[in-house]
Design a protein around this motif. Sequence first.
Motif, PDB file in Angstrom:
ATOM      1  N   UNK A 239       0.863  -1.180   0.000  1.00  0.00           N
ATOM      2  CA  UNK A 239       0.000   0.000   0.000  1.00  0.00           C
ATOM      3  C   UNK A 239       0.898   1.228   0.000  1.00  0.00           C
ATOM      4  N   UNK A 240       0.495   2.286  -0.712  1.00  0.00           N
ATOM      5  CA  UNK A 240       1.293   3.510  -0.783  1.00  0.00           C
ATOM      6  C   UNK A 240       0.507   4.677  -0.192  1.00  0.00           C
ATOM      7  N   UNK A 241       1.161   5.432   0.684  1.00  0.00           N
ATOM      8  CA  UNK A 241       0.540   6.576   1.354  1.00  0.00           C
ATOM      9  C   UNK A 241       1.325   7.832   1.005  1.00  0.00           C
ATOM     10  N   UNK A 260       3.519  15.660 -12.358  1.00  0.00           N
ATOM     11  CA  UNK A 260       4.358  14.460 -12.225  1.00  0.00           C
ATOM     12  C   UNK A 260       4.066  13.741 -10.904  1.00  0.00           C
ATOM     13  N   UNK A 261       3.716  14.506  -9.860  1.00  0.00           N
ATOM     14  CA  UNK A 261       3.354  13.897  -8.578  1.00  0.00           C
ATOM     15  C   UNK A 261       2.008  13.180  -8.705  1.00  0.00           C
ATOM     16  N   UNK A 262       1.075  13.804  -9.385  1.00  0.00           N
ATOM     17  CA  UNK A 262      -0.225  13.179  -9.611  1.00  0.00           C
ATOM     18  C   UNK A 262      -0.056  11.867 -10.380  1.00  0.00           C
ATOM     19  N   UNK A 263       0.799  11.904 -11.408  1.00  0.00           N
ATOM     20  CA  UNK A 263       1.014  10.695 -12.217  1.00  0.00           C
ATOM     21  C   UNK A 263       1.654   9.586 -11.389  1.00  0.00           C
ATOM     22  N   UNK A 264       2.576   9.965 -10.517  1.00  0.00           N
ATOM     23  CA  UNK A 264       3.215   8.974  -9.654  1.00  0.00           C
ATOM     24  C   UNK A 264       2.186   8.307  -8.743  1.00  0.00           C
ATOM     25  N   UNK A 265       1.365   9.122  -8.100  1.00  0.00           N
ATOM     26  CA  UNK A 265       0.348   8.594  -7.183  1.00  0.00           C
ATOM     27  C   UNK A 265      -0.582   7.635  -7.921  1.00  0.00           C
ATOM     28  N   UNK A 266      -1.074   8.071  -9.080  1.00  0.00           N
ATOM     29  CA  UNK A 266      -2.009   7.226  -9.837  1.00  0.00           C
ATOM     30  C   UNK A 266      -1.346   5.932 -10.298  1.00  0.00           C
ATOM     31  N   UNK A 267      -0.084   6.010 -10.709  1.00  0.00           N
ATOM     32  CA  UNK A 267       0.611   4.812 -11.193  1.00  0.00           C
ATOM     33  C   UNK A 267       0.808   3.791 -10.073  1.00  0.00           C
ATOM     34  N   UNK A 268       1.070   4.257  -8.852  1.00  0.00           N
ATOM     35  CA  UNK A 268       1.214   3.326  -7.730  1.00  0.00           C
ATOM     36  C   UNK A 268      -0.116   2.664  -7.385  1.00  0.00           C
ATOM     37  N   UNK A 270      -1.996   1.363  -9.413  1.00  0.00           N
ATOM     38  CA  UNK A 270      -2.149   0.185 -10.275  1.00  0.00           C
ATOM     39  C   UNK A 270      -1.589  -1.069  -9.613  1.00  0.00           C
ATOM     40  N   UNK A 271      -0.766  -0.892  -8.576  1.00  0.00           N
ATOM     41  CA  UNK A 271      -0.082  -2.038  -7.968  1.00  0.00           C
ATOM     42  C   UNK A 271      -0.467  -2.274  -6.504  1.00  0.00           C
ATOM     43  N   UNK A 272      -1.190  -1.364  -5.905  1.00  0.00           N
ATOM     44  CA  UNK A 272      -1.589  -1.529  -4.508  1.00  0.00           C
ATOM     45  C   UNK A 272      -2.589  -0.473  -4.108  1.00  0.00           C
ATOM     46  N   UNK A 273      -3.118  -0.590  -2.920  1.00  0.00           N
ATOM     47  CA  UNK A 273      -4.069   0.409  -2.435  1.00  0.00           C
ATOM     48  C   UNK A 273      -3.351   1.713  -2.127  1.00  0.00           C
ATOM     49  N   UNK A 274      -4.071   2.814  -2.241  1.00  0.00           N
ATOM     50  CA  UNK A 274      -3.522   4.132  -1.957  1.00  0.00           C
ATOM     51  C   UNK A 274      -4.163   4.711  -0.703  1.00  0.00           C
ATOM     52  N   UNK A 275      -3.395   5.539   0.007  1.00  0.00           N
ATOM     53  CA  UNK A 275      -3.925   6.213   1.189  1.00  0.00           C
ATOM     54  C   UNK A 275      -3.244   7.554   1.376  1.00  0.00           C
TER      55      UNK A 275
END
Length: 428
Positions: A239-241, A260-268, A270-275
């Motif tokens: 999970x990425x926070x 670029x920060x938005x793209x990073x958050x969205x790309x992560x 794809x591989x785990x939950x976000x918080x």
Amino acid sequence: MELLVYIPKQTPRINYIFRHMCGRILGFKVKFCTKVEDFIAFEGVKFSYAKKKLGNEVFIQKFGLLDEQGINDLNFSVDHWEEVPCFFRVSSESEIPFDIFSAAFYLITRYEEYQPHVKNDVDSYPIEESLAHQYDFLKQPVVDVWTYKLKKILEAKFPKISFPKREFNSHFLIAVSKAFEHRHNGFVRFVGASFRDIFQLQIKSLFERFKTMLRLQPDPFDIYDELIGFAKENKLKFDFYFQLSNYSRYSKSISYNKRIYHNLIKSMGDYGDLGLLPGFEGLHDYEILEKEIKRWEGIVNRSLVKTLIKNYHLNFPDAYLNFNKLEVEKDFSMGYQKNIGFRAGTCTAFQFYDLNLEQVSGLVIQPYVLNSRILKGIDIYEKIEELKQLKSAIVSVDGQMNFIFENSDFVDRYSKNAIFALMKEMKQ
């Protein structure tokens, strides 16, 4: 499966802790009755919880904490039963010689943290004042152990009943308070940081900064592809926070507005939950926290479910009260930043109970066993051996083992390899 509990009087505390221990941990659908004849007539799994025994039933004697309201001074001692720490002793009539429900309620609600204490600058509540630290059971999920002992008693009494089963699992959370070390910070910050390195004679840091900005090497904190690769290879899920605070003395990440920060958050995602990783100011100001949540939801395009506090103190219970008001569903901040173990005495998720209002909230707290701040400056491989013992204790009660790291932990090659080795050992 249904479990019936006889109680003379139902209270919010009884309802809360029974649904955690008998519901969440043992998997029963808990029902209460206050009429003796209904209890006697019931043919399924049952026991009584009262001051006095009714007859030949399984009987757990109450201490009285669950009948009270508010926070009171409690006089009790800690001893052991079957090599497990216990407190709130009761008479020998009880199947268990202490009130496991009152004891579990005391630990899970963090009753002791509502009582007067001197706060420290790391965890708010000093570990030295905790019962678990004082009596050396911080590394035992005692609430789950007590509950499984109750399960054995019920299994002996009701041998034909098939009890529900849960499974051990491990969970790894990656906090991102600063997405990049040098890149994307802006020209002014680059110049300022470079002059600071010159004045402080940090020549190595200065060269690293210039090589990164000239794209002669990747940004040290940009380890996301490697994390994803490791997770795929080892069948793990992270999970990425992400922190979305205004730039301040506490928040040094790139602007939350940068694409670029938005793209990073969205790309992560794809591989785990976000918080969300709330900023320092957000933990002490409801309106700022609300803004950070709206920023997160605007980037991710869905409602925020999970929060995590990693490097700031928990600010208990105010942080949880604010999370609950803002309809956060899950929080992973319950633990000690610089100590391995169980701050709330359990390795099972539980709902936040507000002792001031005697109310159960919708916020579910997911306790962690390790915050990577513990690993700074030590031999991580030695900690792996210690964590193996902790894992065995959690496996024995089919619990959950949560670990908190941050992207900066993986910059140094030794630390990165050691943490990867730790993850391999701890996965289910």
